[in-house]
Design a protein around this motif. Sequence first.
Motif, mmCIF file in Angstrom:
data_model
loop_
_atom_site.group_PDB
_atom_site.id
_atom_site.type_symbol
_atom_site.label_atom_id
_atom_site.label_comp_id
_atom_site.label_asym_id
_atom_site.label_seq_id
_atom_site.Cartn_x
_atom_site.Cartn_y
_atom_site.Cartn_z
ATOM 1 N N TRP A 175 0.722 -1.257 0.049
ATOM 2 C CA TRP A 175 -0.002 0.072 0.109
ATOM 3 C C TRP A 175 0.791 1.167 -0.312
ATOM 4 O O TRP A 175 1.889 1.466 0.654
ATOM 5 C CB TRP A 175 -0.744 0.131 1.062
ATOM 6 N N LEU A 176 0.609 2.130 -0.828
ATOM 7 C CA LEU A 176 0.986 3.549 -0.993
ATOM 8 C C LEU A 176 0.307 4.493 -0.557
ATOM 9 O O LEU A 176 -0.788 4.332 0.384
ATOM 10 C CB LEU A 176 1.566 3.732 -2.647
ATOM 11 N N GLU A 177 0.268 5.642 -0.897
ATOM 12 C CA GLU A 177 -0.529 7.099 -0.479
ATOM 13 C C GLU A 177 -1.888 6.913 -0.922
ATOM 14 O O GLU A 177 -2.130 6.160 -1.917
ATOM 15 C CB GLU A 177 0.112 8.227 -0.942
ATOM 16 N N GLN A 178 -2.718 7.533 -0.210
ATOM 17 C CA GLN A 178 -4.296 7.747 -0.651
ATOM 18 C C GLN A 178 -4.316 8.596 -1.959
ATOM 19 O O GLN A 178 -3.317 9.201 -2.341
ATOM 20 C CB GLN A 178 -4.823 8.723 0.258
ATOM 21 N N VAL A 179 -5.133 7.930 -3.155
ATOM 22 C CA VAL A 179 -5.274 8.830 -4.104
ATOM 23 C C VAL A 179 -5.859 10.255 -4.044
ATOM 24 O O VAL A 179 -6.942 10.340 -3.184
ATOM 25 C CB VAL A 179 -6.415 7.786 -4.923
ATOM 26 N N SER A 180 -5.334 11.127 -4.237
ATOM 27 C CA SER A 180 -5.835 12.602 -4.222
ATOM 28 C C SER A 180 -6.953 12.690 -4.946
ATOM 29 O O SER A 180 -7.379 11.863 -5.965
ATOM 30 C CB SER A 180 -4.632 13.598 -4.799
ATOM 31 N N ASP A 181 -7.873 13.694 -4.235
ATOM 32 C CA ASP A 181 -9.057 14.214 -5.128
ATOM 33 C C ASP A 181 -8.879 14.691 -6.571
ATOM 34 O O ASP A 181 -9.561 14.332 -7.363
ATOM 35 C CB ASP A 181 -9.813 15.330 -4.203
ATOM 36 N N ALA A 182 -7.786 15.236 -6.701
ATOM 37 C CA ALA A 182 -7.296 15.711 -8.100
ATOM 38 C C ALA A 182 -7.098 14.542 -9.162
ATOM 39 O O ALA A 182 -7.700 14.706 -10.272
ATOM 40 C CB ALA A 182 -6.222 16.678 -8.030
ATOM 41 N N ASP A 183 -6.298 13.555 -8.751
ATOM 42 C CA ASP A 183 -6.172 12.244 -9.331
ATOM 43 C C ASP A 183 -7.536 11.709 -9.642
ATOM 44 O O ASP A 183 -7.851 11.119 -10.806
ATOM 45 C CB ASP A 183 -5.132 11.342 -8.645
ATOM 46 N N TYR A 184 -8.245 11.572 -8.622
ATOM 47 C CA TYR A 184 -9.710 10.841 -8.817
ATOM 48 C C TYR A 184 -10.472 11.600 -9.720
ATOM 49 O O TYR A 184 -11.386 10.773 -10.615
ATOM 50 C CB TYR A 184 -10.297 10.673 -7.489
ATOM 51 N N ALA A 185 -10.731 13.121 -9.739
ATOM 52 C CA ALA A 185 -11.463 13.642 -10.420
ATOM 53 C C ALA A 185 -10.913 13.998 -11.923
ATOM 54 O O ALA A 185 -11.675 14.574 -12.704
ATOM 55 C CB ALA A 185 -11.697 14.976 -9.831
ATOM 56 N N ARG A 186 -9.832 13.658 -12.304
ATOM 57 C CA ARG A 186 -9.099 13.694 -13.585
ATOM 58 C C ARG A 186 -10.179 12.973 -14.661
ATOM 59 O O ARG A 186 -10.761 12.003 -14.449
ATOM 60 C CB ARG A 186 -8.021 12.964 -13.642
ATOM 61 N N PRO A 187 -10.396 13.810 -15.716
ATOM 62 C CA PRO A 187 -11.431 13.277 -16.763
ATOM 63 C C PRO A 187 -10.946 11.730 -17.279
ATOM 64 O O PRO A 187 -9.612 11.768 -17.635
ATOM 65 C CB PRO A 187 -11.390 14.292 -17.874
ATOM 66 N N PRO A 188 -11.735 10.974 -17.351
ATOM 67 C CA PRO A 188 -11.398 9.418 -17.888
ATOM 68 C C PRO A 188 -10.884 9.589 -19.220
ATOM 69 O O PRO A 188 -11.318 10.370 -20.103
ATOM 70 C CB PRO A 188 -12.740 8.711 -17.721
ATOM 71 N N ALA A 189 -9.904 8.543 -19.686
ATOM 72 C CA ALA A 189 -9.492 8.356 -20.994
ATOM 73 C C ALA A 189 -10.522 7.722 -21.858
ATOM 74 O O ALA A 189 -11.409 7.342 -21.481
ATOM 75 C CB ALA A 189 -8.595 7.353 -20.953
#
Length: 134
Positions: free
Chosen positions: A120-134
């Motif tokens: 386990w590494l760091e939590q996923v940031s809200d910015a990474d989560y909210a990034r528009p999907p490919a």
Amino acid sequence: MDFFAAGSRPTLRASSDYFTGTVWQDPIVEAPAPARVRALRVAFDPGARTAWHTHPLGQTLHVLSGAGLFGLRNAPPRVIRAGDTIWIPPGEEHWHGAGPTTGMVHLAIQEAVDGKAADWLEQVSDADYARPPA
């Protein structure tokens, strides 16, 4: 042989150390040595997700219901839906979880090395989560 009757093992709330939001885990199998396979049914409420992590021997995800997101380092997330299957190679940093407004349930299958199936590494940031999907 081990037999586990449906409903005989409790559903567990996933640890906030490794997950954001409400996530429920139902054990499927944690095979005794020399076998290494582990499998869980994981249910994510909308917006819930794993932290960044890797697996020493890789991981297979099979989406059972709903729609969610799957992310790799330095890449936009990808939408995943019921029926999709993903193979994640050993050591690849990734995360997965529900969509912002939809729940998602998947089967997670991985093998353990010396009793450890994930790093386990760091939590996923809200910015990474909210990034528009490919």
